[in-house]
Write a protein that holds these residues in place. Sequence first.
Motif, PDB file in Angstrom:
ATOM      1  N   GLY A 236       3.118  -0.627  -6.493  1.00  0.00           N
ATOM      2  CA  GLY A 236       2.895  -1.954  -6.859  1.00  0.00           C
ATOM      3  C   GLY A 236       2.174  -2.020  -8.270  1.00  0.00           C
ATOM      4  N   THR A 237       1.418  -1.029  -8.439  1.00  0.00           N
ATOM      5  CA  THR A 237       0.946  -0.902  -9.912  1.00  0.00           C
ATOM      6  C   THR A 237       2.061  -0.738 -10.864  1.00  0.00           C
ATOM      7  OG1 THR A 237      -1.202   0.136  -8.996  1.00  0.00           O
ATOM      8  CG2 THR A 237      -0.573   0.408 -11.411  1.00  0.00           C
ATOM      9  N   ALA A 238       3.017   0.093 -10.905  1.00  0.00           N
ATOM     10  CA  ALA A 238       4.030   0.215 -11.506  1.00  0.00           C
ATOM     11  C   ALA A 238       5.084  -0.940 -11.775  1.00  0.00           C
ATOM     12  CB  ALA A 238       5.142   1.535 -11.060  1.00  0.00           C
ATOM     13  N   ALA A 239       4.900  -1.749 -10.392  1.00  0.00           N
ATOM     14  CA  ALA A 239       5.788  -2.899 -10.473  1.00  0.00           C
ATOM     15  C   ALA A 239       5.283  -4.083 -11.389  1.00  0.00           C
ATOM     16  CB  ALA A 239       5.950  -3.348  -9.036  1.00  0.00           C
ATOM     17  N   VAL A 240       3.780  -3.950 -11.482  1.00  0.00           N
ATOM     18  CA  VAL A 240       3.027  -4.873 -12.229  1.00  0.00           C
ATOM     19  C   VAL A 240       3.415  -4.623 -13.893  1.00  0.00           C
ATOM     20  CG1 VAL A 240       0.627  -5.470 -12.952  1.00  0.00           C
ATOM     21  CG2 VAL A 240       1.097  -5.186 -10.590  1.00  0.00           C
ATOM     22  N   ALA A 241       3.294  -3.243 -13.875  1.00  0.00           N
ATOM     23  CA  ALA A 241       3.554  -2.924 -15.244  1.00  0.00           C
ATOM     24  C   ALA A 241       4.982  -3.298 -15.720  1.00  0.00           C
ATOM     25  CB  ALA A 241       3.280  -1.350 -15.757  1.00  0.00           C
ATOM     26  N   LEU A 242       5.726  -3.190 -15.048  1.00  0.00           N
ATOM     27  CA  LEU A 242       7.262  -3.638 -15.252  1.00  0.00           C
ATOM     28  C   LEU A 242       7.838  -5.144 -15.311  1.00  0.00           C
ATOM     29  CD1 LEU A 242       9.431  -0.945 -13.179  1.00  0.00           C
ATOM     30  CD2 LEU A 242       8.876  -0.930 -15.938  1.00  0.00           C
ATOM     31  N   GLY A 243       6.697  -5.961 -14.700  1.00  0.00           N
ATOM     32  CA  GLY A 243       6.658  -7.290 -14.611  1.00  0.00           C
ATOM     33  C   GLY A 243       7.632  -7.667 -13.313  1.00  0.00           C
ATOM     34  N   ASP A 244       7.740  -6.867 -12.381  1.00  0.00           N
ATOM     35  CA  ASP A 244       8.403  -7.486 -11.184  1.00  0.00           C
ATOM     36  C   ASP A 244       7.574  -7.659 -10.266  1.00  0.00           C
ATOM     37  OD1 ASP A 244       9.887  -7.301  -8.762  1.00  0.00           O
ATOM     38  OD2 ASP A 244      11.012  -5.473  -9.082  1.00  0.00           O
ATOM     39  N   THR A 245       7.117  -9.187 -10.295  1.00  0.00           N
ATOM     40  CA  THR A 245       6.116  -9.559  -9.346  1.00  0.00           C
ATOM     41  C   THR A 245       6.402  -9.597  -7.940  1.00  0.00           C
ATOM     42  OG1 THR A 245       7.098 -11.863  -9.824  1.00  0.00           O
ATOM     43  CG2 THR A 245       5.421 -11.280 -11.263  1.00  0.00           C
ATOM     44  N   ALA A 246       7.581  -9.901  -7.433  1.00  0.00           N
ATOM     45  CA  ALA A 246       7.869  -9.955  -6.080  1.00  0.00           C
ATOM     46  C   ALA A 246       7.553  -8.462  -5.646  1.00  0.00           C
ATOM     47  CB  ALA A 246       9.263 -10.157  -5.960  1.00  0.00           C
ATOM     48  N   LEU A 247       7.931  -7.228  -6.159  1.00  0.00           N
ATOM     49  CA  LEU A 247       7.923  -6.085  -5.681  1.00  0.00           C
ATOM     50  C   LEU A 247       6.445  -5.766  -5.524  1.00  0.00           C
ATOM     51  CD1 LEU A 247       8.945  -3.196  -4.448  1.00  0.00           C
ATOM     52  CD2 LEU A 247       9.292  -2.666  -6.855  1.00  0.00           C
ATOM     53  N   ALA A 248       5.830  -6.049  -6.767  1.00  0.00           N
ATOM     54  CA  ALA A 248       4.429  -5.896  -7.029  1.00  0.00           C
ATOM     55  C   ALA A 248       3.449  -6.456  -6.049  1.00  0.00           C
ATOM     56  CB  ALA A 248       3.822  -6.139  -8.431  1.00  0.00           C
ATOM     57  N   ARG A 249       3.616  -7.870  -5.510  1.00  0.00           N
ATOM     58  CA  ARG A 249       2.893  -8.313  -4.749  1.00  0.00           C
ATOM     59  C   ARG A 249       3.114  -7.762  -3.340  1.00  0.00           C
ATOM     60  NH1 ARG A 249       0.163 -13.054  -4.803  1.00  0.00           N
ATOM     61  NH2 ARG A 249       1.107 -13.527  -6.803  1.00  0.00           N
ATOM     62  N   GLN A 250       4.295  -7.595  -3.140  1.00  0.00           N
ATOM     63  CA  GLN A 250       4.566  -6.876  -1.509  1.00  0.00           C
ATOM     64  C   GLN A 250       3.827  -5.601  -1.355  1.00  0.00           C
ATOM     65  OE1 GLN A 250       8.730  -6.394  -0.652  1.00  0.00           O
ATOM     66  NE2 GLN A 250       8.438  -5.786   1.293  1.00  0.00           N
ATOM     67  N   ALA A 251       4.123  -4.698  -2.339  1.00  0.00           N
ATOM     68  CA  ALA A 251       3.503  -3.429  -2.155  1.00  0.00           C
ATOM     69  C   ALA A 251       1.925  -3.488  -2.070  1.00  0.00           C
ATOM     70  CB  ALA A 251       3.994  -2.591  -3.295  1.00  0.00           C
ATOM     71  N   LEU A 252       1.386  -4.176  -3.155  1.00  0.00           N
ATOM     72  CA  LEU A 252      -0.030  -4.346  -3.216  1.00  0.00           C
ATOM     73  C   LEU A 252      -0.630  -4.940  -2.031  1.00  0.00           C
ATOM     74  CD1 LEU A 252      -0.636  -5.234  -6.908  1.00  0.00           C
ATOM     75  CD2 LEU A 252      -0.856  -2.938  -5.982  1.00  0.00           C
ATOM     76  N   GLU A 253      -0.140  -5.930  -1.455  1.00  0.00           N
ATOM     77  CA  GLU A 253      -0.619  -6.548  -0.340  1.00  0.00           C
ATOM     78  C   GLU A 253      -0.535  -5.484   0.783  1.00  0.00           C
ATOM     79  OE1 GLU A 253       1.542  -9.963   0.343  1.00  0.00           O
ATOM     80  OE2 GLU A 253       0.368 -11.536  -0.953  1.00  0.00           O
ATOM     81  N   ARG A 254       0.364  -4.756   0.893  1.00  0.00           N
ATOM     82  CA  ARG A 254       0.265  -3.725   1.931  1.00  0.00           C
ATOM     83  C   ARG A 254      -0.753  -2.630   1.861  1.00  0.00           C
ATOM     84  NH1 ARG A 254       6.322  -1.559   3.290  1.00  0.00           N
ATOM     85  NH2 ARG A 254       4.928  -0.246   4.687  1.00  0.00           N
ATOM     86  N   ALA A 255      -0.754  -2.229   0.571  1.00  0.00           N
ATOM     87  CA  ALA A 255      -1.815  -1.226   0.122  1.00  0.00           C
ATOM     88  C   ALA A 255      -3.233  -1.993   0.224  1.00  0.00           C
ATOM     89  CB  ALA A 255      -1.626  -0.840  -1.348  1.00  0.00           C
ATOM     90  N   ALA A 256      -3.421  -3.116   0.336  1.00  0.00           N
ATOM     91  CA  ALA A 256      -4.581  -3.793   0.130  1.00  0.00           C
ATOM     92  C   ALA A 256      -5.264  -3.750   1.829  1.00  0.00           C
ATOM     93  CB  ALA A 256      -4.806  -5.261  -0.266  1.00  0.00           C
ATOM     94  N   GLU A 257      -4.391  -3.347   2.619  1.00  0.00           N
ATOM     95  CA  GLU A 257      -4.839  -3.294   4.063  1.00  0.00           C
ATOM     96  C   GLU A 257      -5.094  -1.936   4.464  1.00  0.00           C
ATOM     97  OE1 GLU A 257      -1.212  -4.490   6.189  1.00  0.00           O
ATOM     98  OE2 GLU A 257      -1.541  -6.748   5.620  1.00  0.00           O
ATOM     99  N   SER A 258      -5.169  -1.031   3.538  1.00  0.00           N
ATOM    100  CA  SER A 258      -5.530   0.391   3.558  1.00  0.00           C
ATOM    101  C   SER A 258      -7.108   0.682   4.003  1.00  0.00           C
ATOM    102  CB  SER A 258      -5.439   1.251   2.226  1.00  0.00           C
ATOM    103  OG  SER A 258      -5.863   2.596   2.485  1.00  0.00           O
ATOM    104  N   LEU A 259      -7.023   1.585   4.958  1.00  0.00           N
ATOM    105  CA  LEU A 259      -8.516   1.822   5.523  1.00  0.00           C
ATOM    106  C   LEU A 259      -9.542   2.699   4.596  1.00  0.00           C
ATOM    107  CD1 LEU A 259      -7.620   3.177   9.202  1.00  0.00           C
ATOM    108  CD2 LEU A 259      -8.646   0.920   8.308  1.00  0.00           C
ATOM    109  N   ASP A 260      -8.755   3.412   3.428  1.00  0.00           N
ATOM    110  CA  ASP A 260      -9.399   3.930   2.423  1.00  0.00           C
ATOM    111  C   ASP A 260      -9.891   2.993   1.454  1.00  0.00           C
ATOM    112  OD1 ASP A 260      -9.476   4.993  -0.577  1.00  0.00           O
ATOM    113  OD2 ASP A 260      -9.334   6.938   0.697  1.00  0.00           O
ATOM    114  N   PRO A 261     -11.510   2.932   1.075  1.00  0.00           N
ATOM    115  CA  PRO A 261     -11.835   1.878   0.124  1.00  0.00           C
ATOM    116  C   PRO A 261     -11.448   1.841  -1.276  1.00  0.00           C
ATOM    117  CG  PRO A 261     -13.549   3.508   0.884  1.00  0.00           C
ATOM    118  CD  PRO A 261     -12.189   3.675   1.773  1.00  0.00           C
ATOM    119  N   ASP A 262     -11.284   3.199  -1.672  1.00  0.00           N
ATOM    120  CA  ASP A 262     -10.843   3.193  -3.110  1.00  0.00           C
ATOM    121  C   ASP A 262      -9.271   2.484  -3.261  1.00  0.00           C
ATOM    122  OD1 ASP A 262     -13.024   4.403  -3.773  1.00  0.00           O
ATOM    123  OD2 ASP A 262     -12.368   6.516  -3.540  1.00  0.00           O
TER     124      ASP A 262
END
Length: 540
Positions: free
Chosen positions: A386-412
């Motif tokens: 998701g972070t790399a997609a944000v840097a590349l401007g791929d908003t669809a991939l960035a949002r999909q990956a970051l939303e899944r990562a935001a459900e992580s049990l790791d607080p960091d």
Amino acid sequence: MTFDTASLLTVAPLIALIIAGLGYWARAARVRRADRWSQTLGARARHNGRFGSVAMALASLAALVALAGPRWGGRFVIAETKGLNLVIAMDVSRSMLAEDAIGPRLDRSKREAKRLIWDLRSDRLGLIAFAGQSFIMSPLTADGSALQLLVDALDPDIASSEGTELANVLRQGRQLLLTRASVADRILVVFTDGEAHDSLRLVRQEAERLRRDGVHLIMVAEGGTNLTRIPIRNPSGGLEGYYKDANGSFVLTSRRDDLMAAVADAAHGAVVAAEVTDQAGAVRDLVDAYKRVPQATTATAQNVLRSWIPTMFAVVVLLVHTLTRSSAALAALAFLITSPALTLAQSPRNRADDAWSAGNVAAAARGYLAQVRAGEGGDTALYNVGTAAVALGDTALARQALERAAESLDPDVRFSALYNLGLLSLRLAKIDSPSEEAHLARARRAYREALLLRPGDRAAKWNLELTIRRAPPQGDGSAQQQQPQGSQGRGQQDSDPSRSDITRAQAEQILNSVREEERQTRERLNRRRSSGDTLREKDW
């Protein structure tokens, strides 16, 4: 010197001779085959491995001696644990033979006491049995196995007098706990049905003395509240009748919850109800809240096992024999040749990290995406995509990956994913004017969730304030009213009409500060992966 299995020593020399003979026969066969090939090769074969059979015989002899378990000498053993002082008092009066629960009351109390001893085996435990009188079965000790054997042997026949005297057991338990000076908490656990033949006034007085002397009381109730008879059984378990009093009437017994509650209240203690299925677990949960202190126990171990000495001798003999052969040089050469290839054969994750560090965001994105498809890296890999997609401007991939990562049990990982989701929504709000309000609402939601994880993060606070300031006047009223944590002072300043709104340069500076935050986050995640804490996908 003694041996655990001395019989192995009688056959050890024979086995060593057999191994030496087999080694000599194998070497002779190798020399003969080399002679058939050429005399030069035969001379080299006779020169190499002359002591191989001897080395194998010595190593096997040492290994067999180690298996025999040699023991000699002694040493001091210091065991450090954290413990407290706890005394278990067991009611062994006749009323504990009543079978109004699952089996006799005494059987259940013994079962729960043994489980409690096992759970608290790192503490100092004592045991008291009581009926008409109380007597110490064991002082405070760390030998839990011995206490369990003593609990197994408890029976009403060991009591010299009938009835139940609760005041005596509370007094003796307090004395036993106070005989040893300690800063750890002291606990008295009493397993009883609550039937007492002494006055409630005396029992309450002893309970109040427990409270004044700092002894915590836990009453564990056994039995039922309905009156029931006490059976008499023969050694094989057959019913022979029921106990009767001097007048020939059946003796009836029931659990006295009122008395146990009064005693526990006087001592500021607790009562574990008979209806609790896991009484030992309930007592353990109560005990876990009390204070434990470190303690060191020193003991002298005699006839210490020394198997490691002959084992090390066998390993050294085999290692020397291996390193002195020409095959060792060939193995070292093969290792030197293959090590550069192993170094170059990096995993996709390492190549992706290197590409990110070098500024090649596209290559890093491809590497992280391959890692996710291979099921490696867990939530961290999704965050990286998701972070790399944000840097590349791929908003669809960035949002999909970051939303899944935001459900992580790791607080960091979750905080970083939410932070970048907010950043993505802010960027979309700048370039997508018709949907600006919706993008700003997503950004506010992401930053608020991020601040729940890190309330003191200044960058998340400023970005949340930025989204609130940029919201249209007719937008979400609740979003305008709710201020981020720690930003009340800025809200008061903005209420002053003489002060201007945040400038464009300040907004750009806030957004540009994300790059430094991102770099620090990625360095932290890379350090965690290198230390072996790489997150994995959960399989439960």
